[in-house]
Design an enzyme around this catalytic site. Structure first.
Site, mmCIF file in Angstrom:
data_model
loop_
_atom_site.group_PDB
_atom_site.id
_atom_site.type_symbol
_atom_site.label_atom_id
_atom_site.label_comp_id
_atom_site.label_asym_id
_atom_site.label_seq_id
_atom_site.Cartn_x
_atom_site.Cartn_y
_atom_site.Cartn_z
ATOM 1 N N SER A 1 92.800 -6.066 81.152
ATOM 2 C CA SER A 1 93.352 -4.330 79.944
ATOM 3 C C SER A 1 94.305 -5.677 79.592
ATOM 4 O O SER A 1 94.539 -7.291 79.112
ATOM 5 C CB SER A 1 93.390 -3.885 79.973
ATOM 6 O OG SER A 1 94.188 -2.817 79.062
ATOM 7 N N LYS B 1 87.799 3.624 77.447
ATOM 8 C CA LYS B 1 89.331 3.276 77.457
ATOM 9 C C LYS B 1 88.910 4.703 78.265
ATOM 10 O O LYS B 1 90.553 5.015 77.719
ATOM 11 C CB LYS B 1 90.812 2.981 76.637
ATOM 12 C CG LYS B 1 91.412 2.343 76.665
ATOM 13 C CD LYS B 1 91.423 0.762 77.156
ATOM 14 C CE LYS B 1 92.364 0.306 77.665
ATOM 15 N NZ LYS B 1 92.717 -0.878 78.368
#
Length: 590
Positions: free
Chosen positions: A389, A191
Protein backbone atom coordinates in the site's frame (compact mmCIF):
# COMPACT_ATOMS: atom_id res chain seq x y z
CA UNK A 1 18.90 38.62 58.04
CA UNK A 2 16.15 36.08 57.58
CA UNK A 3 15.74 37.04 53.91
CA UNK A 4 19.49 36.96 53.42
CA UNK A 5 19.73 33.38 54.73
CA UNK A 6 16.77 32.39 52.54
CA UNK A 7 18.44 33.73 49.39
CA UNK A 8 21.78 32.14 50.30
CA UNK A 9 20.07 28.78 50.88
CA UNK A 10 18.23 29.06 47.56
CA UNK A 11 21.47 29.88 45.75
CA UNK A 12 23.33 26.97 47.36
CA UNK A 13 20.45 24.62 46.50
CA UNK A 14 20.49 25.82 42.90
CA UNK A 15 24.26 25.30 42.64
CA UNK A 16 23.93 21.79 44.08
CA UNK A 17 21.16 20.89 41.65
CA UNK A 18 23.19 22.15 38.67
CA UNK A 19 26.18 20.18 39.93
CA UNK A 20 24.10 17.01 40.25
CA UNK A 21 22.63 17.40 36.75
CA UNK A 22 26.08 18.11 35.27
CA UNK A 23 27.46 15.12 37.13
CA UNK A 24 24.77 12.85 35.70
CA UNK A 25 25.33 14.17 32.19
CA UNK A 26 29.08 13.77 32.67
CA UNK A 27 28.64 10.19 33.83
CA UNK A 28 26.46 9.42 30.83
CA UNK A 29 29.08 10.96 28.54
CA UNK A 30 31.81 8.88 30.15
CA UNK A 31 29.72 5.75 29.75
CA UNK A 32 29.14 6.66 26.13
CA UNK A 33 32.86 7.20 25.61
CA UNK A 34 33.59 3.92 27.37
CA UNK A 35 31.14 2.10 25.16
CA UNK A 36 32.62 3.78 22.12
CA UNK A 37 36.19 2.96 23.07
CA UNK A 38 35.19 -0.60 23.83
CA UNK A 39 33.56 -0.94 20.43
CA UNK A 40 36.76 -2.00 18.65
CA UNK A 41 36.99 -5.77 18.77
CA UNK A 42 40.14 -7.71 18.00
CA UNK A 43 39.18 -11.24 16.97
CA UNK A 44 41.52 -13.94 18.21
CA UNK A 45 42.50 -16.78 15.93
CA UNK A 46 40.26 -19.88 15.95
CA UNK A 47 37.20 -17.96 17.17
CA UNK A 48 33.49 -18.70 16.79
CA UNK A 49 30.78 -16.15 16.09
CA UNK A 50 27.84 -16.90 18.42
CA UNK A 51 24.56 -15.87 16.81
CA UNK A 52 21.97 -15.88 19.58
CA UNK A 53 18.45 -16.02 18.13
CA UNK A 54 16.64 -14.75 21.18
CA UNK A 55 14.55 -11.60 21.51
CA UNK A 56 12.61 -9.42 19.11
CA UNK A 57 13.94 -8.78 15.61
CA UNK A 58 13.63 -5.26 14.26
CA UNK A 59 14.56 -3.83 10.88
CA UNK A 60 17.33 -1.73 12.34
CA UNK A 61 19.10 -2.11 15.66
CA UNK A 62 18.77 0.54 18.36
CA UNK A 63 21.29 1.18 21.08
CA UNK A 64 19.99 0.39 24.56
CA UNK A 65 22.10 2.45 26.99
CA UNK A 66 19.98 1.33 29.92
CA UNK A 67 20.87 -2.30 29.21
CA UNK A 68 24.55 -1.31 28.93
CA UNK A 69 24.47 0.60 32.23
CA UNK A 70 22.76 -2.27 34.10
CA UNK A 71 24.84 -5.00 32.48
CA UNK A 72 21.80 -6.62 30.88
CA UNK A 73 21.51 -7.99 27.36
CA UNK A 74 19.23 -6.00 25.09
CA UNK A 75 16.15 -7.96 23.98
CA UNK A 76 16.03 -6.19 20.61
CA UNK A 77 17.98 -7.50 17.64
CA UNK A 78 18.58 -5.53 14.46
CA UNK A 79 18.32 -7.31 11.12
CA UNK A 80 20.88 -4.86 9.75
CA UNK A 81 23.46 -5.81 12.38
CA UNK A 82 22.82 -9.53 12.05
CA UNK A 83 23.36 -9.43 8.28
CA UNK A 84 26.44 -7.21 8.62
CA UNK A 85 27.90 -9.48 11.33
CA UNK A 86 27.44 -12.62 9.23
CA UNK A 87 29.25 -10.90 6.37
CA UNK A 88 32.09 -9.80 8.68
CA UNK A 89 32.36 -13.35 10.03
CA UNK A 90 32.65 -14.63 6.48
CA UNK A 91 35.42 -12.16 5.64
CA UNK A 92 37.37 -12.50 8.91
CA UNK A 93 39.97 -15.25 8.63
CA UNK A 94 40.16 -15.66 12.42
CA UNK A 95 36.49 -16.69 12.66
CA UNK A 96 36.23 -20.36 11.76
CA UNK A 97 32.49 -20.90 12.08
CA UNK A 98 29.11 -19.76 13.39
CA UNK A 99 27.32 -21.23 16.38
CA UNK A 100 23.56 -20.57 16.25
CA UNK A 101 21.94 -20.56 19.66
CA UNK A 102 18.19 -20.94 19.17
CA UNK A 103 15.95 -19.39 21.80
CA UNK A 104 12.68 -17.47 22.10
CA UNK A 105 12.83 -15.46 18.91
CA UNK A 106 10.21 -13.11 17.43
CA UNK A 107 11.33 -12.73 13.83
CA UNK A 108 8.98 -9.92 12.78
CA UNK A 109 8.28 -11.27 9.31
CA UNK A 110 9.00 -14.34 7.15
CA UNK A 111 11.05 -12.12 4.83
CA UNK A 112 13.41 -11.21 7.68
CA UNK A 113 13.88 -14.90 8.52
CA UNK A 114 14.62 -15.64 4.87
CA UNK A 115 17.15 -12.79 4.71
CA UNK A 116 19.08 -14.22 7.69
CA UNK A 117 18.95 -17.70 6.21
CA UNK A 118 20.26 -16.51 2.84
CA UNK A 119 23.12 -14.66 4.56
CA UNK A 120 24.04 -17.88 6.39
CA UNK A 121 23.98 -19.83 3.12
CA UNK A 122 26.31 -17.23 1.64
CA UNK A 123 28.58 -17.60 4.69
CA UNK A 124 28.90 -21.33 3.98
CA UNK A 125 30.30 -20.57 0.53
CA UNK A 126 33.50 -19.52 2.33
CA UNK A 127 34.04 -23.14 3.36
CA UNK A 128 33.41 -22.35 7.03
CA UNK A 129 31.00 -24.37 9.15
CA UNK A 130 27.73 -23.60 10.96
CA UNK A 131 26.46 -25.49 14.00
CA UNK A 132 23.01 -24.91 15.53
CA UNK A 133 21.79 -25.86 19.00
CA UNK A 134 18.53 -25.33 20.81
CA UNK A 135 16.92 -26.53 24.00
CA UNK A 136 13.84 -26.44 21.77
CA UNK A 137 13.23 -24.93 18.34
CA UNK A 138 10.34 -22.69 17.42
CA UNK A 139 9.25 -22.98 13.81
CA UNK A 140 11.02 -19.68 13.05
CA UNK A 141 14.32 -20.64 14.68
CA UNK A 142 14.24 -24.09 13.11
CA UNK A 143 13.68 -22.59 9.66
CA UNK A 144 16.79 -20.45 10.10
CA UNK A 145 18.84 -23.12 11.90
CA UNK A 146 18.10 -25.82 9.32
CA UNK A 147 20.77 -24.21 7.14
CA UNK A 148 23.46 -25.42 9.56
CA UNK A 149 25.88 -28.26 8.77
CA UNK A 150 24.87 -29.84 12.06
CA UNK A 151 21.63 -29.27 13.99
CA UNK A 152 21.75 -30.39 17.62
CA UNK A 153 18.99 -30.37 20.23
CA UNK A 154 18.63 -30.98 23.95
CA UNK A 155 17.46 -34.55 24.76
CA UNK A 156 14.38 -33.05 26.46
CA UNK A 157 13.58 -30.59 23.68
CA UNK A 158 11.20 -30.41 20.72
CA UNK A 159 10.95 -28.97 17.22
CA UNK A 160 7.80 -26.93 16.67
CA UNK A 161 6.76 -27.81 13.11
CA UNK A 162 3.07 -27.21 12.50
CA UNK A 163 2.59 -25.13 9.34
CA UNK A 164 1.34 -21.57 9.07
CA UNK A 165 -1.96 -19.99 10.04
CA UNK A 166 -3.06 -16.38 9.68
CA UNK A 167 -5.38 -15.04 12.37
CA UNK A 168 -7.12 -11.68 12.03
CA UNK A 169 -8.85 -9.71 14.79
CA UNK A 170 -12.28 -8.10 14.46
CA UNK A 171 -13.22 -5.36 16.89
CA UNK A 172 -16.56 -4.12 15.55
CA UNK A 173 -18.69 -5.77 18.22
CA UNK A 174 -16.35 -4.74 21.03
CA UNK A 175 -16.60 -1.10 19.94
CA UNK A 176 -20.37 -1.39 19.56
CA UNK A 177 -20.65 -2.20 23.27
CA UNK A 178 -19.50 1.34 24.05
CA UNK A 179 -21.47 2.97 21.25
CA UNK A 180 -18.64 3.46 18.75
CA UNK A 181 -18.63 2.35 15.14
CA UNK A 182 -16.52 3.16 12.10
CA UNK A 183 -17.76 4.20 8.70
CA UNK A 184 -15.34 3.05 6.02
CA UNK A 185 -15.07 4.36 2.47
CA UNK A 186 -12.69 2.33 0.32
CA UNK A 187 -11.64 1.60 -3.25
CA UNK A 188 -10.57 -1.96 -4.03
CA UNK A 189 -12.47 -5.15 -3.29
CA UNK A 190 -9.37 -6.63 -1.62
CA UNK A 191 -8.74 -3.54 0.53
CA UNK A 192 -9.62 -5.30 3.75
CA UNK A 193 -7.79 -3.15 6.29
CA UNK A 194 -11.14 -1.60 7.21
CA UNK A 195 -12.74 -4.96 8.05
CA UNK A 196 -11.14 -5.24 11.46
CA UNK A 197 -13.30 -2.33 12.65
CA UNK A 198 -16.34 -2.80 10.41
CA UNK A 199 -16.91 -6.56 10.31
CA UNK A 200 -16.86 -9.66 12.50
CA UNK A 201 -15.35 -12.08 9.99
CA UNK A 202 -13.02 -12.39 7.01
CA UNK A 203 -14.51 -11.36 3.68
CA UNK A 204 -14.38 -13.66 0.67
CA UNK A 205 -11.75 -11.50 -1.05
CA UNK A 206 -9.58 -11.13 2.03
CA UNK A 207 -9.70 -14.89 2.60
CA UNK A 208 -8.60 -15.42 -1.00
CA UNK A 209 -5.56 -13.16 -0.77
CA UNK A 210 -4.61 -14.29 2.74
CA UNK A 211 -4.70 -17.96 1.76
CA UNK A 212 -2.59 -17.14 -1.28
CA UNK A 213 0.24 -15.42 0.58
CA UNK A 214 0.16 -17.77 3.60
CA UNK A 215 0.49 -20.77 1.28
CA UNK A 216 3.22 -18.95 -0.67
CA UNK A 217 5.26 -18.29 2.47
CA UNK A 218 4.85 -21.90 3.60
CA UNK A 219 6.01 -23.16 0.20
CA UNK A 220 9.22 -21.13 0.46
CA UNK A 221 9.86 -22.47 3.96
CA UNK A 222 9.19 -26.04 2.86
CA UNK A 223 11.48 -25.79 -0.15
CA UNK A 224 14.31 -24.24 1.87
CA UNK A 225 14.17 -26.76 4.73
CA UNK A 226 13.77 -29.64 2.30
CA UNK A 227 16.91 -28.65 0.42
CA UNK A 228 19.01 -28.19 3.58
CA UNK A 229 17.84 -31.21 5.56
CA UNK A 230 17.25 -33.58 2.61
CA UNK A 231 13.65 -34.21 3.67
CA UNK A 232 11.02 -34.24 0.93
CA UNK A 233 8.41 -31.48 0.86
CA UNK A 234 5.63 -34.08 1.02
CA UNK A 235 7.17 -35.55 4.15
CA UNK A 236 7.54 -32.15 5.80
CA UNK A 237 3.87 -31.45 5.15
CA UNK A 238 2.88 -34.86 6.47
CA UNK A 239 4.90 -34.34 9.66
CA UNK A 240 3.17 -30.98 10.23
CA UNK A 241 -0.25 -32.58 9.73
CA UNK A 242 0.41 -35.33 12.23
CA UNK A 243 1.53 -32.91 14.95
CA UNK A 244 5.17 -33.94 15.07
CA UNK A 245 5.84 -31.10 17.51
CA UNK A 246 4.73 -33.41 20.33
CA UNK A 247 6.44 -36.56 19.04
CA UNK A 248 8.98 -38.59 21.03
CA UNK A 249 12.26 -36.69 20.92
CA UNK A 250 14.07 -39.57 19.18
CA UNK A 251 11.70 -39.19 16.24
CA UNK A 252 13.34 -35.89 15.36
CA UNK A 253 16.66 -37.68 14.83
CA UNK A 254 15.06 -40.56 12.95
CA UNK A 255 13.23 -38.21 10.59
CA UNK A 256 16.39 -36.06 10.06
CA UNK A 257 15.06 -32.90 11.67
CA UNK A 258 18.11 -32.89 13.95
CA UNK A 259 21.44 -34.70 13.75
CA UNK A 260 21.99 -35.57 17.39
CA UNK A 261 20.51 -35.08 20.87
CA UNK A 262 23.06 -33.43 23.13
CA UNK A 263 23.25 -31.49 26.35
CA UNK A 264 24.91 -28.07 26.32
CA UNK A 265 28.26 -29.30 27.61
CA UNK A 266 28.31 -32.03 24.94
CA UNK A 267 27.72 -29.47 22.18
CA UNK A 268 30.85 -27.63 23.30
CA UNK A 269 32.77 -30.83 22.68
CA UNK A 270 31.44 -31.01 19.12
CA UNK A 271 32.48 -27.41 18.47
CA UNK A 272 35.95 -28.06 19.90
CA UNK A 273 36.37 -30.96 17.47
CA UNK A 274 35.62 -28.63 14.56
CA UNK A 275 38.13 -26.12 15.94
CA UNK A 276 40.66 -28.94 16.51
CA UNK A 277 41.00 -27.97 20.16
CA UNK A 278 41.80 -30.01 23.25
CA UNK A 279 38.82 -30.86 25.43
CA UNK A 280 40.05 -28.69 28.32
CA UNK A 281 40.61 -25.58 26.16
CA UNK A 282 38.18 -22.65 26.22
CA UNK A 283 36.31 -21.72 23.06
CA UNK A 284 37.01 -18.18 21.90
CA UNK A 285 33.63 -16.59 21.27
CA UNK A 286 32.56 -13.42 19.49
CA UNK A 287 29.03 -12.20 20.25
CA UNK A 288 26.68 -10.17 18.09
CA UNK A 289 27.53 -7.12 20.20
CA UNK A 290 31.25 -7.76 19.74
CA UNK A 291 30.79 -7.92 15.97
CA UNK A 292 29.86 -4.23 15.97
CA UNK A 293 33.50 -3.46 16.65
CA UNK A 294 34.97 -5.96 14.20
CA UNK A 295 36.36 -4.20 11.18
CA UNK A 296 34.86 -5.13 7.86
CA UNK A 297 36.36 -4.63 4.45
CA UNK A 298 38.16 -1.33 4.02
CA UNK A 299 35.93 1.40 2.68
CA UNK A 300 37.08 2.58 -0.72
CA UNK A 301 35.57 3.84 -3.92
CA UNK A 302 32.30 5.75 -4.25
CA UNK A 303 29.57 6.10 -1.64
CA UNK A 304 26.21 4.32 -1.97
CA UNK A 305 23.62 5.53 0.56
CA UNK A 306 21.28 3.01 2.18
CA UNK A 307 18.26 4.85 3.56
CA UNK A 308 16.06 2.91 5.99
CA UNK A 309 12.33 3.67 5.79
CA UNK A 310 10.41 1.35 8.10
CA UNK A 311 7.23 1.46 10.15
CA UNK A 312 3.91 3.23 9.57
CA UNK A 313 3.90 6.13 7.13
CA UNK A 314 2.71 9.25 8.94
CA UNK A 315 2.39 12.94 8.14
CA UNK A 316 4.32 14.18 11.17
CA UNK A 317 5.88 13.06 14.44
CA UNK A 318 2.47 12.90 16.13
CA UNK A 319 0.60 11.48 13.16
CA UNK A 320 -0.20 8.02 14.42
CA UNK A 321 2.83 6.80 16.35
CA UNK A 322 2.06 4.78 19.45
CA UNK A 323 4.67 5.34 22.15
CA UNK A 324 8.10 4.31 20.87
CA UNK A 325 7.01 2.76 17.56
CA UNK A 326 9.31 3.58 14.68
CA UNK A 327 7.63 5.38 11.82
CA UNK A 328 8.28 6.90 8.41
CA UNK A 329 7.66 10.59 9.03
CA UNK A 330 7.02 12.26 5.66
CA UNK A 331 8.37 15.69 6.61
CA UNK A 332 11.61 14.18 7.87
CA UNK A 333 12.09 11.66 5.07
CA UNK A 334 11.53 14.29 2.37
CA UNK A 335 14.22 16.52 3.88
CA UNK A 336 16.61 13.60 4.20
CA UNK A 337 16.13 12.51 0.59
CA UNK A 338 16.67 16.08 -0.57
CA UNK A 339 20.01 16.15 1.28
CA UNK A 340 21.04 12.88 -0.37
CA UNK A 341 19.99 14.29 -3.73
CA UNK A 342 22.25 17.33 -3.26
CA UNK A 343 25.18 15.37 -1.81
CA UNK A 344 27.63 14.93 -4.67
CA UNK A 345 29.55 12.27 -2.72
CA UNK A 346 26.50 9.98 -2.85
CA UNK A 347 26.40 8.30 -6.25
CA UNK A 348 23.23 6.22 -5.76
CA UNK A 349 20.60 5.56 -3.10
CA UNK A 350 19.13 2.27 -1.93
CA UNK A 351 15.78 2.84 -0.24
CA UNK A 352 15.20 0.03 2.22
CA UNK A 353 11.42 -0.16 2.71
CA UNK A 354 9.69 -2.20 5.40
CA UNK A 355 6.25 -0.70 5.82
CA UNK A 356 2.58 -1.73 5.70
CA UNK A 357 1.72 1.79 4.57
CA UNK A 358 -0.16 4.57 6.29
CA UNK A 359 -1.17 8.10 5.38
CA UNK A 360 -1.98 8.48 1.67
CA UNK A 361 -0.99 12.15 1.78
CA UNK A 362 2.38 11.38 3.38
CA UNK A 363 3.00 8.60 0.84
CA UNK A 364 2.44 11.04 -2.03
CA UNK A 365 4.95 13.50 -0.55
CA UNK A 366 7.63 10.83 -0.20
CA UNK A 367 6.87 9.57 -3.73
CA UNK A 368 7.58 13.10 -5.01
CA UNK A 369 10.92 13.18 -3.19
CA UNK A 370 11.89 9.81 -4.68
CA UNK A 371 11.05 11.13 -8.17
CA UNK A 372 13.22 14.21 -7.61
CA UNK A 373 16.05 12.06 -6.25
CA UNK A 374 15.82 9.68 -9.20
CA UNK A 375 16.23 12.60 -11.62
CA UNK A 376 19.77 13.16 -10.28
CA UNK A 377 21.02 9.68 -9.32
CA UNK A 378 19.88 6.04 -9.40
CA UNK A 379 17.37 4.88 -6.78
CA UNK A 380 16.96 1.17 -6.06
CA UNK A 381 14.37 -0.17 -3.61
CA UNK A 382 15.05 -3.13 -1.34
CA UNK A 383 11.83 -4.44 0.19
CA UNK A 384 11.86 -6.04 3.61
CA UNK A 385 8.99 -7.83 5.36
CA UNK A 386 6.35 -5.44 4.04
CA UNK A 387 6.27 -2.89 1.25
CA UNK A 388 2.55 -2.70 0.71
CA UNK A 389 0.00 0.00 0.00
CA UNK A 390 1.75 3.21 1.09
CA UNK A 391 4.95 1.16 1.34
CA UNK A 392 4.55 0.31 -2.35
CA UNK A 393 3.48 3.87 -3.18
CA UNK A 394 6.84 5.25 -2.01
CA UNK A 395 8.70 2.46 -3.87
CA UNK A 396 7.08 2.43 -7.29
CA UNK A 397 9.05 5.33 -8.81
CA UNK A 398 12.47 3.72 -8.26
CA UNK A 399 14.74 2.69 -11.11
CA UNK A 400 14.72 -0.91 -9.91
CA UNK A 401 12.86 -2.83 -7.18
CA UNK A 402 14.05 -5.95 -5.33
CA UNK A 403 11.87 -7.90 -2.92
CA UNK A 404 12.43 -10.96 -0.81
CA UNK A 405 10.44 -14.02 -2.01
CA UNK A 406 8.18 -13.70 1.04
CA UNK A 407 7.85 -9.90 1.10
CA UNK A 408 4.20 -8.83 1.36
CA UNK A 409 3.69 -6.11 -1.21
CA UNK A 410 1.15 -4.59 -3.61
CA UNK A 411 -2.13 -3.67 -1.90
CA UNK A 412 -2.64 -0.81 -4.36
CA UNK A 413 -5.76 0.74 -2.90
CA UNK A 414 -6.95 3.44 -0.56
CA UNK A 415 -9.56 3.89 2.16
CA UNK A 416 -10.91 6.32 4.69
CA UNK A 417 -11.88 5.42 8.27
CA UNK A 418 -14.27 7.76 10.04
CA UNK A 419 -15.31 7.10 13.64
CA UNK A 420 -18.96 7.55 14.57
CA UNK A 421 -19.28 8.22 18.31
CA UNK A 422 -22.83 9.60 18.15
CA UNK A 423 -24.33 6.55 19.86
CA UNK A 424 -21.76 6.78 22.65
CA UNK A 425 -22.58 10.43 23.23
CA UNK A 426 -26.35 10.42 22.81
CA UNK A 427 -27.38 6.92 23.95
CA UNK A 428 -24.71 5.83 26.41
CA UNK A 429 -23.88 9.23 27.92
CA UNK A 430 -27.29 10.86 27.33
CA UNK A 431 -25.75 14.06 25.92
CA UNK A 432 -28.17 16.18 23.88
CA UNK A 433 -27.19 18.32 20.87
CA UNK A 434 -28.73 21.05 18.78
CA UNK A 435 -27.40 22.87 15.74
CA UNK A 436 -27.62 26.07 13.72
CA UNK A 437 -25.75 26.42 10.41
CA UNK A 438 -25.34 28.68 7.40
CA UNK A 439 -24.77 26.06 4.70
CA UNK A 440 -25.65 22.49 3.86
CA UNK A 441 -22.31 20.98 4.91
CA UNK A 442 -21.46 23.40 7.72
CA UNK A 443 -21.85 20.61 10.29
CA UNK A 444 -19.88 18.05 8.26
CA UNK A 445 -18.24 15.61 10.67
CA UNK A 446 -20.28 16.66 13.70
CA UNK A 447 -19.87 14.15 16.53
CA UNK A 448 -23.58 14.22 17.33
CA UNK A 449 -24.69 12.21 14.27
CA UNK A 450 -23.41 9.76 11.64
CA UNK A 451 -22.64 10.85 8.07
CA UNK A 452 -25.65 11.24 5.80
CA UNK A 453 -25.92 10.01 2.19
CA UNK A 454 -24.70 13.28 0.63
CA UNK A 455 -21.66 13.38 2.88
CA UNK A 456 -20.81 9.77 2.10
CA UNK A 457 -20.99 10.59 -1.61
CA UNK A 458 -18.49 13.42 -1.13
CA UNK A 459 -16.13 11.11 0.73
CA UNK A 460 -16.43 8.38 -1.90
CA UNK A 461 -15.49 10.84 -4.65
CA UNK A 462 -12.55 12.09 -2.62
CA UNK A 463 -11.26 8.58 -1.86
CA UNK A 464 -11.81 7.59 -5.50
CA UNK A 465 -9.58 10.42 -6.72
CA UNK A 466 -6.87 9.32 -4.32
CA UNK A 467 -7.05 5.78 -5.70
CA UNK A 468 -6.82 7.01 -9.29
CA UNK A 469 -3.72 9.01 -8.38
CA UNK A 470 -2.11 6.03 -6.64
CA UNK A 471 -2.86 3.83 -9.64
CA UNK A 472 -1.33 6.40 -12.02
CA UNK A 473 1.82 6.67 -9.89
CA UNK A 474 2.25 2.91 -10.18
CA UNK A 475 1.53 2.91 -13.92
CA UNK A 476 4.08 5.65 -14.55
CA UNK A 477 6.74 4.16 -12.28
CA UNK A 478 6.40 0.60 -13.55
CA UNK A 479 5.78 1.64 -17.18
CA UNK A 480 2.49 -0.24 -17.33
CA UNK A 481 -0.87 0.75 -18.81
CA UNK A 482 -3.35 1.96 -16.21
CA UNK A 483 -5.69 -0.85 -17.27
CA UNK A 484 -3.02 -3.41 -16.47
CA UNK A 485 -2.40 -1.86 -13.07
CA UNK A 486 -6.13 -2.00 -12.35
CA UNK A 487 -6.08 -5.77 -12.92
CA UNK A 488 -3.48 -6.27 -10.19
CA UNK A 489 -4.61 -3.44 -7.90
CA UNK A 490 -8.00 -3.34 -6.12
CA UNK A 491 -6.08 -3.49 -2.83
CA UNK A 492 -4.80 -7.02 -3.61
CA UNK A 493 -1.87 -8.20 -1.50
CA UNK A 494 0.88 -10.06 -3.36
CA UNK A 495 3.83 -12.12 -2.21
CA UNK A 496 7.23 -11.11 -3.60
CA UNK A 497 7.52 -14.23 -5.75
CA UNK A 498 4.13 -13.49 -7.31
CA UNK A 499 4.79 -9.76 -7.64
CA UNK A 500 7.73 -10.52 -9.93
CA UNK A 501 5.49 -12.17 -12.51
CA UNK A 502 3.11 -9.20 -12.66
CA UNK A 503 5.93 -6.62 -12.84
CA UNK A 504 5.36 -5.00 -9.46
CA UNK A 505 9.01 -5.79 -8.72
CA UNK A 506 12.02 -6.33 -10.97
CA UNK A 507 13.88 -9.02 -9.09
CA UNK A 508 13.98 -11.30 -6.07
CA UNK A 509 17.00 -10.45 -3.99
CA UNK A 510 18.55 -9.14 -0.81
CA UNK A 511 19.61 -5.72 0.38
CA UNK A 512 23.12 -6.60 -0.83
CA UNK A 513 21.71 -7.34 -4.30
CA UNK A 514 20.04 -3.93 -4.28
CA UNK A 515 23.33 -2.24 -3.39
CA UNK A 516 25.12 -4.03 -6.24
CA UNK A 517 22.39 -2.95 -8.65
CA UNK A 518 22.61 0.66 -7.48
CA UNK A 519 26.36 0.65 -8.06
CA UNK A 520 25.84 -0.83 -11.52
CA UNK A 521 23.28 1.84 -12.44
CA UNK A 522 25.63 4.53 -11.12
CA UNK A 523 28.45 3.00 -13.19
CA UNK A 524 30.86 2.65 -10.28
CA UNK A 525 33.13 -0.38 -9.86
CA UNK A 526 34.40 0.22 -6.33
CA UNK A 527 31.99 1.38 -3.67
CA UNK A 528 31.06 1.31 -0.01
CA UNK A 529 27.77 1.90 1.80
CA UNK A 530 26.72 4.38 4.45
CA UNK A 531 23.48 3.96 6.38
CA UNK A 532 20.94 6.76 6.81
CA UNK A 533 19.36 8.37 8.75
CA UNK A 534 21.85 8.71 11.60
CA UNK A 535 21.10 6.72 14.72
CA UNK A 536 20.05 8.70 17.83
CA UNK A 537 22.83 9.62 20.23
CA UNK A 538 23.44 8.01 23.60
CA UNK A 539 21.60 10.65 25.60
CA UNK A 540 18.55 10.52 23.32
CA UNK A 541 18.52 6.71 23.44
CA UNK A 542 18.81 6.75 27.22
CA UNK A 543 15.92 9.17 27.73
CA UNK A 544 13.83 7.06 25.34
CA UNK A 545 14.71 3.88 27.23
CA UNK A 546 13.58 5.24 30.59
CA UNK A 547 10.53 7.16 29.39
CA UNK A 548 7.34 6.41 31.29
CA UNK A 549 5.26 5.81 28.17
CA UNK A 550 7.80 3.38 26.75
CA UNK A 551 7.97 1.46 30.04
CA UNK A 552 4.20 1.18 30.30
CA UNK A 553 3.95 0.15 26.65
CA UNK A 554 6.46 -2.65 27.19
CA UNK A 555 4.53 -3.93 30.21
CA UNK A 556 1.26 -3.76 28.29
CA UNK A 557 2.81 -5.75 25.45
CA UNK A 558 4.08 -8.38 27.91
CA UNK A 559 0.63 -8.68 29.46
CA UNK A 560 -1.50 -8.76 26.31
CA UNK A 561 0.81 -10.78 24.08
CA UNK A 562 -0.82 -11.34 20.67
CA UNK A 563 -3.74 -9.13 21.74
CA UNK A 564 -1.47 -6.10 22.11
CA UNK A 565 -1.54 -5.21 18.41
CA UNK A 566 -5.31 -4.79 17.94
CA UNK A 567 -5.68 -2.75 21.11
CA UNK A 568 -2.90 -0.35 20.15
CA UNK A 569 -4.33 -0.19 16.63
CA UNK A 570 -7.52 1.34 18.08
CA UNK A 571 -5.36 4.07 19.60
CA UNK A 572 -3.57 4.64 16.30
CA UNK A 573 -6.83 5.04 14.41
CA UNK A 574 -7.72 8.06 16.52
CA UNK A 575 -4.33 9.68 15.83
CA UNK A 576 -3.58 8.94 12.19
CA UNK A 577 -4.71 10.59 8.97
CA UNK A 578 -8.28 9.59 8.05
CA UNK A 579 -7.33 8.66 4.46
CA UNK A 580 -4.99 5.68 4.42
CA UNK A 581 -3.03 3.63 1.91
CA UNK A 582 -2.51 0.72 4.26
CA UNK A 583 -2.18 -3.03 4.16
CA UNK A 584 -4.61 -5.25 6.11
CA UNK A 585 -1.50 -6.05 8.10
CA UNK A 586 -2.74 -7.11 11.51
CA UNK A 587 -2.60 -10.78 10.62
CA UNK A 588 -0.84 -12.88 13.23
CA UNK A 589 1.03 -15.61 11.34
CA UNK A 590 1.52 -18.62 13.61
Amino acid sequence: MKDFLKYVLATVTGILMVAIVMGILGAISLVGLAASSASTTEVEDNSVFVLSLSGTLEERAKDDPLAFLTGQVSENLGLDKILASIQKAKDNENIKGIYIEAGAFAAGSPASMHAIREALLDFKKSGKWIVAYGDSYTQATYYISSVADKVFMNPQGMVDWHGLGGETYYLRDLLAKVGVRFRAVKVGKYKSAVEMLTSDHMSEYDREQTECYINGIWKVMLDDVSKSRKISVDSLNAYADRGITFADVNEFVKLKFVDKLLYTDEVKGEVKKLLKMDSDDDIKQVSLGDMDGVKGKKEKGEKIAVYYAYGDIVDSETGGVVNDDHSIVATTVCKDLEKLMNDDDVKAVVLRVNSPGGSAYASEQIWRSVVNLKAKKPVVVSMGGYAASGGYYISCAANYIYSEPTTITGSIGIFGMFPDVSSLLTDKLAIKFDMVKTNKFADFGAASRPFNADEIALLENYIGRGYELFRKRVADGRKLPVEKVEEIAQGRVWLGNDALGIKLVDGIGSLDDAVKKAAQLAKVDEYYTTDYPDEPGWLESLTSSVSKDNYLDEKLQETLGDYYTPFTYMKKVSQQSAVQARLPYIVVIK
